[in-house]
Scaffold this motif. Structure first.
Motif, PDB file in Angstrom:
ATOM      1  N   GLU A  31       0.819  -1.210   0.000  1.00 55.59           N
ATOM      2  CA  GLU A  31       0.000   0.000   0.000  1.00 55.59           C
ATOM      3  C   GLU A  31       0.854   1.261   0.000  1.00 55.59           C
ATOM      4  OE1 GLU A  31      -2.566  -0.238   3.384  1.00 55.59           O
ATOM      5  OE2 GLU A  31      -3.592  -2.013   2.638  1.00 55.59           O
ATOM      6  N   ASN A  32       1.975   1.230   0.689  1.00 52.37           N
ATOM      7  CA  ASN A  32       2.813   2.412   0.856  1.00 52.37           C
ATOM      8  C   ASN A  32       4.171   2.221   0.179  1.00 52.37           C
ATOM      9  OD1 ASN A  32       0.947   3.814   2.629  1.00 52.37           O
ATOM     10  ND2 ASN A  32       1.425   2.202   4.077  1.00 52.37           N
ATOM     11  N   HIS A  33       4.149   1.710  -1.033  1.00 61.16           N
ATOM     12  CA  HIS A  33       5.404   1.452  -1.714  1.00 61.16           C
ATOM     13  C   HIS A  33       6.056   2.733  -2.234  1.00 61.16           C
ATOM     14  CE1 HIS A  33       2.518   1.522  -4.997  1.00 61.16           C
ATOM     15  NE2 HIS A  33       3.507   1.821  -5.801  1.00 61.16           N
ATOM     16  N   GLY A  34       5.410   3.863  -2.056  1.00 64.26           N
ATOM     17  CA  GLY A  34       5.973   5.130  -2.515  1.00 64.26           C
ATOM     18  C   GLY A  34       7.280   5.468  -1.848  1.00 64.26           C
ATOM     19  N   SER A  35       7.372   5.236  -0.538  1.00 61.49           N
ATOM     20  CA  SER A  35       8.621   5.530   0.164  1.00 61.49           C
ATOM     21  C   SER A  35       9.731   4.583  -0.277  1.00 61.49           C
ATOM     22  CB  SER A  35       8.413   5.458   1.674  1.00 61.49           C
ATOM     23  OG  SER A  35       7.913   4.189   2.042  1.00 61.49           O
ATOM     24  N   LEU A  36       9.383   3.345  -0.584  1.00 59.02           N
ATOM     25  CA  LEU A  36      10.370   2.399  -1.086  1.00 59.02           C
ATOM     26  C   LEU A  36      10.843   2.816  -2.482  1.00 59.02           C
ATOM     27  CD1 LEU A  36      11.901  -0.222  -0.502  1.00 59.02           C
ATOM     28  CD2 LEU A  36      10.011  -1.466  -1.530  1.00 59.02           C
ATOM     29  N   HIS A  44       6.355  -6.646  -8.825  1.00 64.58           N
ATOM     30  CA  HIS A  44       7.138  -6.498  -7.593  1.00 64.58           C
ATOM     31  C   HIS A  44       8.239  -7.553  -7.514  1.00 64.58           C
ATOM     32  CE1 HIS A  44       5.190  -3.283  -5.433  1.00 64.58           C
ATOM     33  NE2 HIS A  44       4.004  -3.780  -5.737  1.00 64.58           N
ATOM     34  N   LEU A  45       7.891  -8.781  -7.820  1.00 60.84           N
ATOM     35  CA  LEU A  45       8.863  -9.864  -7.721  1.00 60.84           C
ATOM     36  C   LEU A  45       9.997  -9.690  -8.730  1.00 60.84           C
ATOM     37  CD1 LEU A  45       9.706 -12.494  -6.392  1.00 60.84           C
ATOM     38  CD2 LEU A  45       8.302 -13.706  -8.066  1.00 60.84           C
ATOM     39  N   GLY A  46       9.663  -9.325  -9.951  1.00 58.05           N
ATOM     40  CA  GLY A  46      10.692  -9.121 -10.965  1.00 58.05           C
ATOM     41  C   GLY A  46      11.628  -7.980 -10.616  1.00 58.05           C
ATOM     42  N   ARG A  47      11.057  -6.897 -10.146  1.00 62.42           N
ATOM     43  CA  ARG A  47      11.870  -5.751  -9.755  1.00 62.42           C
ATOM     44  C   ARG A  47      12.726  -6.089  -8.538  1.00 62.42           C
ATOM     45  NH1 ARG A  47       8.989  -0.025  -9.583  1.00 62.42           N
ATOM     46  NH2 ARG A  47       8.095  -0.973 -11.423  1.00 62.42           N
ATOM     47  N   ALA A  48      12.149  -6.833  -7.597  1.00 65.11           N
ATOM     48  CA  ALA A  48      12.901  -7.242  -6.403  1.00 65.11           C
ATOM     49  C   ALA A  48      14.098  -8.106  -6.785  1.00 65.11           C
ATOM     50  CB  ALA A  48      11.983  -7.996  -5.440  1.00 65.11           C
ATOM     51  N   CYS A  49      13.902  -9.029  -7.699  1.00 60.85           N
ATOM     52  CA  CYS A  49      15.011  -9.877  -8.158  1.00 60.85           C
ATOM     53  C   CYS A  49      16.080  -9.047  -8.864  1.00 60.85           C
ATOM     54  CB  CYS A  49      14.493 -10.982  -9.069  1.00 60.85           C
ATOM     55  SG  CYS A  49      13.522 -12.219  -8.206  1.00 60.85           S
ATOM     56  N   PHE A  50      15.657  -8.057  -9.630  1.00 60.27           N
ATOM     57  CA  PHE A  50      16.606  -7.166 -10.303  1.00 60.27           C
ATOM     58  C   PHE A  50      17.434  -6.394  -9.273  1.00 60.27           C
ATOM     59  CE2 PHE A  50      17.522  -3.049 -12.478  1.00 60.27           C
ATOM     60  CZ  PHE A  50      18.373  -3.546 -13.450  1.00 60.27           C
ATOM     61  N   TYR A  51      16.771  -5.858  -8.230  1.00 65.47           N
ATOM     62  CA  TYR A  51      17.489  -5.147  -7.170  1.00 65.47           C
ATOM     63  C   TYR A  51      18.467  -6.073  -6.460  1.00 65.47           C
ATOM     64  CZ  TYR A  51      13.955  -1.441  -7.553  1.00 65.47           C
ATOM     65  OH  TYR A  51      13.134  -0.452  -8.000  1.00 65.47           O
ATOM     66  N   LEU A  52      18.038  -7.298  -6.189  1.00 61.70           N
ATOM     67  CA  LEU A  52      18.929  -8.262  -5.532  1.00 61.70           C
ATOM     68  C   LEU A  52      20.131  -8.578  -6.415  1.00 61.70           C
ATOM     69  CD1 LEU A  52      16.329 -10.669  -3.908  1.00 61.70           C
ATOM     70  CD2 LEU A  52      17.947  -9.191  -2.696  1.00 61.70           C
ATOM     71  N   TYR A  53      19.908  -8.706  -7.709  1.00 58.64           N
ATOM     72  CA  TYR A  53      21.004  -8.985  -8.635  1.00 58.64           C
ATOM     73  C   TYR A  53      22.008  -7.830  -8.664  1.00 58.64           C
ATOM     74  CZ  TYR A  53      23.609  -9.503 -12.937  1.00 58.64           C
ATOM     75  OH  TYR A  53      24.629  -9.574 -13.843  1.00 58.64           O
ATOM     76  N   GLY A 105      14.785  -7.403  -0.826  1.00 54.06           N
ATOM     77  CA  GLY A 105      14.227  -8.280   0.202  1.00 54.06           C
ATOM     78  C   GLY A 105      12.898  -7.794   0.733  1.00 54.06           C
ATOM     79  N   ILE A 106      12.779  -6.491   0.913  1.00 54.53           N
ATOM     80  CA  ILE A 106      11.512  -5.919   1.382  1.00 54.53           C
ATOM     81  C   ILE A 106      10.414  -6.147   0.352  1.00 54.53           C
ATOM     82  CG2 ILE A 106      10.322  -3.722   1.828  1.00 54.53           C
ATOM     83  CD1 ILE A 106      12.912  -2.774   3.205  1.00 54.53           C
TER      84      ILE A 106
END
Length: 142
Positions: free
Chosen positions: A18-23, A98-107, A138-139
């Motif tokens: 809901e508050n992914h803006g700060s992330l 979200h999952l794809g972007r999260a994996c990209f950030y982790l990479y 991770g978040i």
């Protein structure tokens, strides 16, 4: 015990979604830091001759930082530039989730933690950037 933790985990997931803006702002700032440090390391001409692998790594980091900045920036900013955000998401639709972007950030975070420069200051900067991207990834997965 796991049953008691499940509602708490679900609440945290709901809050993040809901508050992914700060992330997004956090990731955008990390992208700007990665872009700045990578461009500064590209300025060193001696890296091409003596550390070509690190120079190439900096080139990739510039591309990754630009991609993250485009993904997490305001869509209005990029509409004036040929709708770059939409083009990135249509070229790599996995990054729109979200999952794809999260994996990209982790990479990107993990390669910045593995490919550390020799200089102590630059090493610290890349550790902070790499850890920040891994935490953000991770978040987003949580």
């Amino acid at each position: 015990r796991q049953a008691a933790a499940n509602p708490a985990i679900q609440q945290v997931k709901a809050y993040i979604q809901e508050n992914h803006g700060s992330l997004k702002v956090f990731c955008f700032c990390i992208a700007l830091a990665l872009l700045t440090t990578s461009v500064l390391s590209l300025v060193s001409i001696f890296k091409v001759a003596f550390q070509p692998f690190h120079y190439l790594f900096s080139v990739y980091n510039v591309i990754f930082a630009l991609a993250i900045a485009i993904m997490d920036g305001k869509p209005e900013w990029y509409r004036r530039c040929g709708d770059l955000q939409r083009k990135v998401f249509s070229a790599a639709p996995i990054l729109a989730s979200h999952l794809g972007r999260a994996c990209f950030y982790l990479y990107v975070g993990s390669i910045n933690l593995v490919m550390l420069p020799d200089n102590r200051l630059w090493k610290l900067i890349y550790i902070v950037i790499g850890c920040s991207l891994c935490v953000a990834g991770g978040i987003m997965i949580a």
